[in-house]
Scaffold this motif. Structure first.
Motif, PDB file in Angstrom:
ATOM      1  N   ALA A  22       0.839  -1.207   0.000  1.00 20.39           N
ATOM      2  CA  ALA A  22       0.000   0.000   0.000  1.00 20.39           C
ATOM      3  C   ALA A  22       0.871   1.253   0.000  1.00 20.39           C
ATOM      4  O   ALA A  22       0.604   2.202  -0.750  1.00 20.39           O
ATOM      5  CB  ALA A  22      -0.931  -0.003   1.205  1.00 20.39           C
ATOM      6  N   GLN A  26       1.186   4.106  -2.847  1.00 21.87           N
ATOM      7  CA  GLN A  26       0.951   5.505  -2.476  1.00 21.87           C
ATOM      8  C   GLN A  26       2.106   6.406  -2.927  1.00 21.87           C
ATOM      9  O   GLN A  26       1.886   7.430  -3.560  1.00 21.87           O
ATOM     10  CB  GLN A  26       0.770   5.623  -0.966  1.00 21.87           C
ATOM     11  CG  GLN A  26       0.654   7.042  -0.457  1.00 21.87           C
ATOM     12  CD  GLN A  26      -0.635   7.710  -0.863  1.00 21.87           C
ATOM     13  OE1 GLN A  26      -1.690   7.130  -0.701  1.00 21.87           O
ATOM     14  NE2 GLN A  26      -0.555   8.906  -1.395  1.00 21.87           N
ATOM     15  N   GLN A  38      -5.988   3.793  -4.898  1.00 21.38           N
ATOM     16  CA  GLN A  38      -5.584   2.395  -4.856  1.00 21.38           C
ATOM     17  C   GLN A  38      -4.877   2.068  -3.541  1.00 21.38           C
ATOM     18  O   GLN A  38      -5.143   1.039  -2.921  1.00 21.38           O
ATOM     19  CB  GLN A  38      -4.667   2.055  -6.035  1.00 21.38           C
ATOM     20  CG  GLN A  38      -5.340   2.137  -7.379  1.00 21.38           C
ATOM     21  CD  GLN A  38      -5.299   3.542  -7.979  1.00 21.38           C
ATOM     22  OE1 GLN A  38      -5.061   4.537  -7.302  1.00 21.38           O
ATOM     23  NE2 GLN A  38      -5.552   3.617  -9.267  1.00 21.38           N
ATOM     24  N   ALA A  39      -3.977   2.944  -3.120  1.00 22.78           N
ATOM     25  CA  ALA A  39      -3.260   2.704  -1.867  1.00 22.78           C
ATOM     26  C   ALA A  39      -4.213   2.721  -0.682  1.00 22.78           C
ATOM     27  O   ALA A  39      -4.060   1.930   0.250  1.00 22.78           O
ATOM     28  CB  ALA A  39      -2.173   3.754  -1.675  1.00 22.78           C
ATOM     29  N   ILE A  42      -6.038  -0.594  -0.560  1.00 23.62           N
ATOM     30  CA  ILE A  42      -5.139  -1.673  -0.129  1.00 23.62           C
ATOM     31  C   ILE A  42      -4.873  -1.574   1.368  1.00 23.62           C
ATOM     32  O   ILE A  42      -4.904  -2.586   2.083  1.00 23.62           O
ATOM     33  CB  ILE A  42      -3.822  -1.632  -0.932  1.00 23.62           C
ATOM     34  CG1 ILE A  42      -4.080  -1.923  -2.402  1.00 23.62           C
ATOM     35  CG2 ILE A  42      -2.817  -2.632  -0.366  1.00 23.62           C
ATOM     36  CD1 ILE A  42      -2.908  -1.612  -3.323  1.00 23.62           C
ATOM     37  N   LEU A  43      -4.632  -0.376   1.856  1.00 22.90           N
ATOM     38  CA  LEU A  43      -4.391  -0.186   3.284  1.00 22.90           C
ATOM     39  C   LEU A  43      -5.625  -0.553   4.102  1.00 22.90           C
ATOM     40  O   LEU A  43      -5.519  -1.223   5.131  1.00 22.90           O
ATOM     41  CB  LEU A  43      -3.987   1.263   3.551  1.00 22.90           C
ATOM     42  CG  LEU A  43      -3.453   1.609   4.925  1.00 22.90           C
ATOM     43  CD1 LEU A  43      -2.179   0.829   5.204  1.00 22.90           C
ATOM     44  CD2 LEU A  43      -3.174   3.089   5.012  1.00 22.90           C
ATOM     45  N   SER A  45      -7.852  -2.662   3.205  1.00 20.03           N
ATOM     46  CA  SER A  45      -8.044  -4.115   3.128  1.00 20.03           C
ATOM     47  C   SER A  45      -7.226  -4.835   4.191  1.00 20.03           C
ATOM     48  O   SER A  45      -7.646  -5.879   4.701  1.00 20.03           O
ATOM     49  CB  SER A  45      -7.702  -4.633   1.732  1.00 20.03           C
ATOM     50  OG  SER A  45      -6.311  -4.591   1.503  1.00 20.03           O
ATOM     51  N   GLY A 125      -5.495   9.205  -0.337  1.00 14.39           N
ATOM     52  CA  GLY A 125      -5.185   7.927   0.323  1.00 14.39           C
ATOM     53  C   GLY A 125      -5.695   7.864   1.751  1.00 14.39           C
ATOM     54  O   GLY A 125      -6.281   6.862   2.172  1.00 14.39           O
ATOM     55  N   THR A 129      -8.784   5.311   2.841  1.00 14.09           N
ATOM     56  CA  THR A 129      -8.525   4.342   3.908  1.00 14.09           C
ATOM     57  C   THR A 129      -9.532   4.502   5.034  1.00 14.09           C
ATOM     58  O   THR A 129     -10.122   3.522   5.502  1.00 14.09           O
ATOM     59  CB  THR A 129      -7.101   4.505   4.476  1.00 14.09           C
ATOM     60  OG1 THR A 129      -6.163   4.285   3.428  1.00 14.09           O
ATOM     61  CG2 THR A 129      -6.840   3.527   5.604  1.00 14.09           C
TER      62      THR A 129
END
Length: 146
Positions: A22, A26, A38-39, A42-43, A45, A125, A129
């Motif tokens: 992640a 980023q 996207q980051a 992922i973070l 998740s 990001g 998140t």
């Protein structure tokens, strides 16, 4: 999940790699594919995986709901603040060229397109998140209606 120790161990092994990926996405987002959205997903998740395996109270100790709420506001503030900064310097909203000719470059801080995109992607990001984590909290914390 206490009955499944393998899942718990594998989760503890995977989460650091998910977080590392992640952060790579980023901080590499302004040079290639990827970035804040996207980051952020992922973070989030990684936090959601932790919550699914170890339970909602465990993940809420790691990322308390009150802190997640504050991070949602912080991310939007970073994004909007970058835009207002460029307007304050005489340009349009998110006109990164205005960051090129200011006092930041005198102190060795990268300016212009690079700094503008970096700040906006960080704001995105953080917001993504926090929002994804809060959505998980709300769904996982609801009770069954009988």
């Amino acid at each position: 999940m206490r009955a499944f120790p393998i899942i718990r161990i594998i989760t503890k092994i995977l989460i650091p790699y998910i977080l590392l990926f992640a952060f790579y996405v980023q901080f590499h987002g302004d040079f290639g594919p990827g970035g804040g959205f996207q980051a952020g997903v992922i973070l989030a998740s990684a936090l959601i995986l932790y919550g699914l395996v170890f339970g909602l109270p465990a993940v809420q100790q790691v990322a308390p709901p009150r802190t997640v709420e504050k991070l949602m506001a912080l991310g939007v503030s970073i994004y909007a603040g970058t835009g207002f900064l460029t307007m304050f310097l005489g340009g349009h909203f998110l006109d990164y060229e205005m960051l090129e000719h200011n006092w930041l470059t005198d102190y060795g801080v990268p300016a212009g397109q690079h700094l503008g995109i970096f700040l906006v992607e960080c704001g995105v990001g953080i917001t993504v998140t926090a929002v994804m984590t809060m959505i998980f909290y709300l769904f996982a914390g609801r009770r069954r209606v009988t």
